[in-house]
Design an enzyme around this catalytic site. Sequence first.
Site, mmCIF file in Angstrom:
data_model
loop_
_atom_site.group_PDB
_atom_site.id
_atom_site.type_symbol
_atom_site.label_atom_id
_atom_site.label_comp_id
_atom_site.label_asym_id
_atom_site.label_seq_id
_atom_site.Cartn_x
_atom_site.Cartn_y
_atom_site.Cartn_z
ATOM 1 N N THR A 282 0.817 -1.218 0.000
ATOM 2 C CA THR A 282 0.000 0.000 0.000
ATOM 3 C C THR A 282 0.851 1.269 0.000
ATOM 4 O OG1 THR A 282 -1.306 -1.286 1.581
ATOM 5 C CG2 THR A 282 -2.055 0.962 1.117
ATOM 6 N N HIS B 42 -8.516 -0.298 2.117
ATOM 7 C CA HIS B 42 -8.292 -1.729 2.359
ATOM 8 C C HIS B 42 -9.620 -2.490 2.236
ATOM 9 C CE1 HIS B 42 -4.141 -1.571 3.385
ATOM 10 N NE2 HIS B 42 -4.251 -1.112 4.607
ATOM 11 N N ARG C 3 -0.046 -9.511 -2.845
ATOM 12 C CA ARG C 3 1.262 -9.987 -2.405
ATOM 13 C C ARG C 3 1.137 -11.420 -1.928
ATOM 14 N NH1 ARG C 3 5.020 -7.215 2.400
ATOM 15 N NH2 ARG C 3 6.984 -8.054 1.596
ATOM 16 N N SER D 235 4.586 -9.725 7.486
ATOM 17 C CA SER D 235 4.726 -8.279 7.544
ATOM 18 C C SER D 235 3.741 -7.697 8.566
ATOM 19 C CB SER D 235 4.478 -7.674 6.153
ATOM 20 O OG SER D 235 4.662 -6.282 6.180
ATOM 21 N N ARG E 287 10.102 -1.674 6.199
ATOM 22 C CA ARG E 287 10.916 -2.720 6.815
ATOM 23 C C ARG E 287 11.884 -3.249 5.772
ATOM 24 N NH1 ARG E 287 11.135 -8.118 8.079
ATOM 25 N NH2 ARG E 287 9.561 -8.566 6.511
HETATM 26 P P1 PAP Z 1 -0.222 -0.956 5.078
HETATM 27 O O1 PAP Z 1 -1.195 -1.943 4.561
HETATM 28 O O2 PAP Z 1 -0.222 -0.838 6.578
HETATM 29 O O3 PAP Z 1 -0.300 0.363 4.404
HETATM 30 P P2 PAP Z 1 1.873 -1.786 3.339
HETATM 31 O O4 PAP Z 1 2.560 -0.571 2.883
HETATM 32 O O5 PAP Z 1 0.879 -2.407 2.438
HETATM 33 O O6 PAP Z 1 1.237 -1.532 4.770
HETATM 34 O O7 PAP Z 1 2.922 -2.919 3.654
HETATM 35 C C1 PAP Z 1 4.144 -2.702 4.293
HETATM 36 C C2 PAP Z 1 5.158 -3.535 3.535
HETATM 37 O O8 PAP Z 1 5.537 -2.841 2.346
HETATM 38 C C3 PAP Z 1 6.407 -3.767 4.340
HETATM 39 O O9 PAP Z 1 6.878 -5.052 3.933
HETATM 40 P P3 PAP Z 1 7.843 -5.962 4.813
HETATM 41 O O10 PAP Z 1 7.304 -5.937 6.210
HETATM 42 O O11 PAP Z 1 7.777 -7.315 4.210
HETATM 43 O O12 PAP Z 1 9.183 -5.363 4.694
HETATM 44 C C4 PAP Z 1 7.290 -2.637 3.845
HETATM 45 O O13 PAP Z 1 8.681 -2.844 4.053
HETATM 46 C C5 PAP Z 1 6.946 -2.618 2.370
HETATM 47 N N1 PAP Z 1 7.235 -1.334 1.740
HETATM 48 C C6 PAP Z 1 6.981 -0.088 2.233
HETATM 49 N N2 PAP Z 1 7.410 0.849 1.391
HETATM 50 C C7 PAP Z 1 7.950 0.200 0.341
HETATM 51 C C8 PAP Z 1 8.592 0.639 -0.856
HETATM 52 N N3 PAP Z 1 8.757 1.924 -1.121
HETATM 53 N N4 PAP Z 1 9.031 -0.302 -1.718
HETATM 54 C C9 PAP Z 1 8.864 -1.615 -1.464
HETATM 55 N N5 PAP Z 1 8.282 -2.089 -0.351
HETATM 56 C C10 PAP Z 1 7.828 -1.195 0.552
#
Ligand code: PAP
Length: 354
Positions: A83, A149, A170, A178, A311
């Site tokens: 997202t 969402h 995903r 995550s 992350r």
């Molecule tokens: P949300 O549903 O709370 O908005 P969302 O952004 O969908 O969260 O998911 C977070 C995941 O996207 C994290 O994955 P991970 O825990 O497996 O690392 C986060 O690291 C990843 N994420 C956030 N920003 C980016 C980005 N710019 N490029 C790639 N992945 C990203």
Amino acid sequence: MASSSTEDEPLQGASAAAPTYAGMADLVPALPLETRCPPFALRQYGGFWLPEAALRRGIPALHAGFVPRPEDVLLASFPKSGTTWLMSLAFATAHRATHPPFSGDHPLCRSNPHDIVQFLEVGAALAGRTDAAVAELEALPSPRVLATHLPYSLLPARVHAASRIVYVCRDPKDALVSYWLFTRSASGSVGVDAESLPLQQAFELFREGRCFYGPQWRHVLEYWEASRRRASLAAVANVLFLRYEEMLLDPAGNLRAMAEFMGCGFSEEEVAGGVVDEIVELCSLEKLRSMEANRSGRRNASGIRSDAFFRKGAAGDWRSHMSPEMGRMVDEAVEDALRGSGFSFAGSSTPARQ
Ligand code: PAP
């Protein structure tokens, strides 16, 4: 603990009859409750486990007053599926004339993406202030980039009819891990402590579909089906269906397809001038994480620690936390539920180039 439950409803995709929302607040206390998935109490409605507050207030407010515009772009996702990345890419693309991606004072340099792109079902809508919710969304300049969402079947019919929807899906195992890690890293800022959702519990609940906006596979399937209907019947919603893992492999290619879909495709001059690459760079995990607004200690407008959204951003990182056996069990639950639907996650957890 869950105080009540019902048999899961059959998987029905987006063809479910449109629900009504009048009197929803009175209905909510009678709906099945799940409290083991912090930080929110979840209620089952329309085949999904939704945050109680969204169901009580946000969703009815949205249905009562939100008026989509033809140029709106709605970013939809199951939580933890990309997202934040999608928000950044879509906003930077839609507003590149006003905010060139190379400019040092780009809004993404100053604010968390969740403070730039508004969710349809939160904000004033969640507080139950229907008029304020509508006014907030109305005040946004076109082209509006919004997020949700919500499952496809719970969006207002006028959104189905009028909006361009970009959906990102995903691998369920990575979305699960995550989310679990998010509740730990955001602990203290979203009403949970680091230990309130043990991995084993998150794993079991996810497989049963009893998680934040779950079941994940049903969420994905609805949007996938809608995206397929678009191909065969132009009158039905425009849904562009993206995969997080494919975006990692080819961010520029996916961004170009997304811009085209959004109605603001990149010109040859822009491509040759490096605009696509600049937006990809601006929205990269490393770049966003390094912004002051997203550093540890900062909170976004919803009070969530800004750094908790960034992350590892990898495909297949579930392996660092779950055993192969747990991964296999998630895959089995998902594939069983999806059997016969035509959609599959098979192969999506292949580690991607970073
Ligand atoms: P949300 O549903 O709370 O908005 P969302 O952004 O969908 O969260 O998911 C977070 C995941 O996207 C994290 O994955 P991970 O825990 O497996 O690392 C986060 O690291 C990843 N994420 C956030 N920003 C980016 C980005 N710019 N490029 C790639 N992945 C990203």
